[in-house]
Write an enzyme that holds these catalytic residues in place. Structure first.
Site, PDB file in Angstrom:
ATOM      1  N   HIS A  27       0.821  -1.017  -0.437  1.00 56.30           N
ATOM      2  CA  HIS A  27      -0.169   0.139   0.117  1.00 56.30           C
ATOM      3  C   HIS A  27       1.125   1.022  -0.086  1.00 56.30           C
ATOM      4  CE1 HIS A  27       1.020  -0.320   4.642  1.00 56.30           C
ATOM      5  NE2 HIS A  27       0.830   0.703   4.751  1.00 56.30           N
ATOM      6  N   HIS A  36       4.816   7.326   2.850  1.00 54.59           N
ATOM      7  CA  HIS A  36       5.710   5.956   2.540  1.00 54.59           C
ATOM      8  C   HIS A  36       4.736   5.032   1.662  1.00 54.59           C
ATOM      9  CE1 HIS A  36       2.886   4.326   5.750  1.00 54.59           C
ATOM     10  NE2 HIS A  36       2.916   3.647   5.139  1.00 54.59           N
ATOM     11  N   HIS A  67       1.257  -0.535  14.438  1.00 50.16           N
ATOM     12  CA  HIS A  67       0.935   0.764  14.697  1.00 50.16           C
ATOM     13  C   HIS A  67      -1.378   0.130  15.361  1.00 50.16           C
ATOM     14  CE1 HIS A  67       2.918   2.388  11.663  1.00 50.16           C
ATOM     15  NE2 HIS A  67       2.419   1.603  10.354  1.00 50.16           N
TER      16      HIS A  67
HETATM   17  C1  LIG Z   1      -0.108   5.924  10.686  1.00 51.07           C
HETATM   18  C2  LIG Z   1      -0.649   5.097  11.779  1.00 51.07           C
HETATM   19  O1  LIG Z   1      -1.191   4.941  12.626  1.00 51.07           O
HETATM   20  C3  LIG Z   1      -1.128   3.804  11.573  1.00 51.07           C
HETATM   21  C4  LIG Z   1      -0.635   3.268  10.109  1.00 51.07           C
HETATM   22  C5  LIG Z   1      -0.978   1.628   9.610  1.00 51.07           C
HETATM   23  C6  LIG Z   1      -0.171   1.693   7.964  1.00 51.07           C
HETATM   24  O2  LIG Z   1       0.475   0.412   7.693  1.00 51.07           O
HETATM   25  C7  LIG Z   1       0.604   2.676   8.046  1.00 51.07           C
HETATM   26  O3  LIG Z   1      -0.479   3.210   6.852  1.00 51.07           O
HETATM   27  O4  LIG Z   1       1.871   2.883   7.856  1.00 51.07           O
HETATM   28 FE   LIG Z   2       1.607   1.828   6.267  1.00 49.26          FE
END
Ligand SMILES: CC(=O)/C=C/C=C(/O)C(=O)O
Ligand SMILES: [Fe+3]
Ligand SMILES: CC(=O)/C=C/C=C(/O)C(=O)O
Ligand SMILES: CC(=O)/C=C/C=C(/O)C(=O)O
Ligand SMILES: [Fe+3]
Ligand SMILES: [Fe+3]
Ligand SMILES: [Fe+3]
Lengths: 309, 309, 309, 309
Positions: free
Chosen positions: D154, D216, D248
């Protein structure tokens, strides 16, 4: 076990600011097993896979920190001999009577130049790890109550004159140096990791001007997945996390540093390698201490150097 | 390390039927590091994280099996003392000169009542684990060449009179009994797991009518995920797998048993717990040996009892 | 989700021989969450991380086996359309009224040529996974009660005419073929793995002379370490284990097959890869089915081919 | 796959400051497989387990950042239909000819209100994942060359007007909202995670004043142990690490954020759960975004909010 008969760090007594809150934390969040309370109001815990009566003792006090750290030795003859060796080396020792700590025999106590009280003892009641001695299952429900470490593994202590501390542990107690971090000028050790076994450390010290400081007591987990689980449980319970999950370069161990409700840092970790006394020590230069502390991040976190109890 | 100064199983010499095929197997599939060949045609290997020159030696012969198993001891004085102790106990010892095994000092050899040749030695050239002694990375590419175990961990040997073998290891060499399986009548031990360290076993024996048999040499992996990877690599390379991946009830270790191209069983395993000499041994009843061998399956695989070299 | 709007296997109803014993097994050993019982005496379970009211229903009967397997579809319009498509294809469908299964809307049922009853439904009460919708923790205590799978993942069914079954799933319901095992002559499929998502299988079939047989319902775990834990819990609870822990070559999934107290096989597994409809199917030749079933062992376990309910 | 036929993020084109240094980084450190170079000097990579010709393209430029992100759709008819739908919605689309990207069919490109260029395409040459389609091994050596992610998973993009972006993805392209972070006043979304599959996100956006920014690109690993290994490899190769290893809270994914040599952040991660379109989205309040970003640490790292390319 060292050739001298020193087995392992067998107990730490730590001061907490609020006993009830700390009991809840150590029992339900860290997941230690409460095994007793004594007349002085101290509360005794063990890790689920330990067999002796306790490995971690808390008492309420006005300031956090470490009261003492005890090493179990092989037997009473070993205790006598090591006491004589400590005295011959020039250290004062005192005896604490059997029963002063619950279910624990006589203890020989001495003070390190770093200001820490270290004890040796030969006897503690065996209570078992809950799975029995006949056809034991590899674990039971206690392994999943809270973080539930396997054992008290080691402690990192901060204080002055660790060069002399190293001499005592290696020349009298039979430990050997596994890893060390050099001072910026490369002339001395800023921190040392010492083993009396094949654990990558049974005790560690960092040079620090103030005496008798606790950096952390460390509790062993079995796997990196359990370290992640520990971090989850810390977050679910609003535990203040310091560093991690990450890998230490020093020792290769995988770790989370966090603080108990009184501000005593503790570590939940796994891994590392298994050294032997015939191994040459590993050396970390000060400029690379960041990688030694936090291998992926290569960051010398400021709290590591300055926050102790 | 035992109080006697016995450190660890430091080398095994194993007979193979076809040297070239075996080199390919041990180097490229098991992923040992080749460190030398000698005038007798023997090929020397070490595991990537070992620091001594070699831990596993193969030689071509007409039948597979174990030539001898060697334990490293702390120093030459320890070697002298242990030789004297073995003789005082009533065992004959012979000396093999330094250099007979490449980069290895003098060895003291004796035969167990089980028919196995055991050696003690104090010196072997340190070649390092490849990541150096200054600011070492936790691993390098060698960790991922083949199965790539961390170290030679232990061996399980089959032969007669393991009660007497146990006496020699515990009373002379300073090992202690960690676990055992009882015979069906509960009067004797059918198998014993002995440690000279905090490893759950440095050597193990099972009672067996024929002398000098090898059940398996065992190589340590770091994680259960590495055990899965080992199984994948075995399958990709048509290695004959015996049992696993699974967990042993005995020792809690997680394992795959497989055979080298000559029919020598080997084990790739991880885990278990870390015992101490003050621990009471764990006992498995014979009727529950299936669970001890293969905890999830609870099956006493027939090959375990009967296939040895 | 298939382009047709078929979401996932949403429930299986399975016959058990003793209800109370089965409740204890599914709740306390497999670690499903009991969510209801109905007037017919059926007991409803969900996996901890599922959000719908139930995914697994048991009822007491004289013989074990599968009553039916239901797939959730996107909405009621999808249900209508798929019913029409099934009829247009030539299959008879029947409607089961809302509420016939607790907290579940109307179901469209049809029988496969293999003799299995398949259902589609669009509505089931959402009960949540216990961690809420606002700032959810990644898991809670339910994840550690028993084996505690994440979800009902797929089923493998045995019966005749899987070529026609495959047509129905791919041409009417929008599934695609992910992997298959050829018959010994290489002319037909002996087994097929079908996906309506990016799961490596939502349902699988093996050719078998008898109609309507259940090989296994499969429950997802998060990690290989959880598979080991599942095996430990099975052993601690005397669950009959069939195969594993091991890796399937087919799907790459890591698995244990075991039997519930009534002899219904179930699977606890993790892993595999995530296929897409534009992927070419993978093919296993029959002579290599052993590696497909048990990758490390490369063994076509006899029970796999013959034991079904 | 979305009901619309959108399959997955199939390629990202990223600008790098120094092509040779970047090739070394992406090939040898991140461990992508180089699959081609074109006349414009662009270099093409795929992850080892991907089957299409490439998923990541770099080109040398004066500033780092994302050129475009492409989604693969089911077939050419789907591409036509989606282009019509985008136009009907009011977006301008342009066509890039087949072959403009190596081994790739015609692409339909449009610009989001957030300033990002998104593409749809139906055709890319299948090159396979290296283990073949007949009796495939679960992996081969490519899995262990560098970090070696499984797939491009992603991207998280920063730009203005994500409310409108969300409408386009959900109303035209068939994505659904999986998780979101609220703005401090709780009235809007500060960040959204969108899926066209059962991945916890195929694309994510955060509200940001500047247009077209890359937070990213994310690469999938199989296990938490592989995340640790990724961190080790980053450290061994002096890769600048931003956050992690950690979990996360948002998505439950386990992650390391780091920067490529040009300052483009990338993520190596594993885990999360598998949502469905019938799941209610999860909501994170802004005051708890720290826990959403870094679950154990509960820290809203400043770089997360401010460093983009
Ligand atoms: C930034 C956050 O809170 C969670 C992100 C989850 C992810 O895989 C991403 O988008 O990097
Ligand atoms: Fe991510
Ligand atoms: C055979 C058995 O029950 C357990 C064995 C444990 C071991 O590591 C081994 O010696 O292989
Ligand atoms: C039986 C076989 O070869 C592979 C099976 C993969 C599965 O997840 C399963 O259906 O159990
Ligand atoms: Fe520590
Ligand atoms: Fe073994
Ligand atoms: Fe299955």
């Amino acid at each position: 076990m060292a050739l001298t008969g020193v087995l392992r760090p067998g107990h730490a007594q730590v001061r907490v600011l609020n006993l009830e809150e700390s009991i809840r934390f150590y029992r339900d969040v860290l997941g230690l097993v409460e095994t007793g309370r004594d007349a002085q109001g101290r509360v005794y815990f063990k890790c689920w896979d330990e067999r002796d009566h306790h490995s971690y003792v808390i008492r309420e006090a006005d300031s956090a920190g470490l009261d003492f750290l005890g090493f179990k030795v092989l037997d009473k003859a070993t205790l006598e001999r090591l006491e004589a060796d400590l005295r011959a080396y020039g250290l004062q020792t005192t005896r604490l009577p059997a029963g002063d700590l619950l279910e624990t025999g006589e203890r020989v106590r001495f003070e390190l130049p770093s200001g820490h009280l270290i004890e040796l003892y030969a006897e503690k009641t065996i209570v078992g790890n809950g799975v029995g001695l006949i056809n034991p299952a590899p674990w039971d429900g206690a392994r999943e109550h809270g973080i539930a470490p396997v054992r008290l593994d080691h402690a990192l202590l901060y204080g002055p004159n660790i060069a002399e501390v190293q001499k005592i542990f290696t020349e009298v107690l039979g430990f050997y140096l596994v890893e060390r971090v050099l001072t910026p000028d490369g002339q001395d050790n800023a921190a040392i990791w010492l083993s009396c076994s094949h654990k990558v450390h049974d005790i560690a010290f960092a040079e620090y001007p103030e005496k008798g400081k606790l950096h952390h007591c460390s509790f062993l987990l079995d796997t990196w997945e359990q370290v992640l689980r520990a971090g989850d449980i810390m977050s679910m319970n609003q535990v203040a996390v310091d560093i991690g999950p990450t890998r230490h370069g020093v020792t290769r161990g995988c770790t989370i540093y966090a603080w108990d409700p009184s501000g005593n840092r503790f570590e939940t970790f796994m891994g590392g390698y298994q050294p032997y006394p015939d191994y040459e020590p590993l050396t970390w230069t000060f400029d690379n201490f960041g990688q030694g502390l936090d291998f992926p991040q290569r960051k010398l976190h400021e709290t590591f150097l300055s926050v102790v109890t």
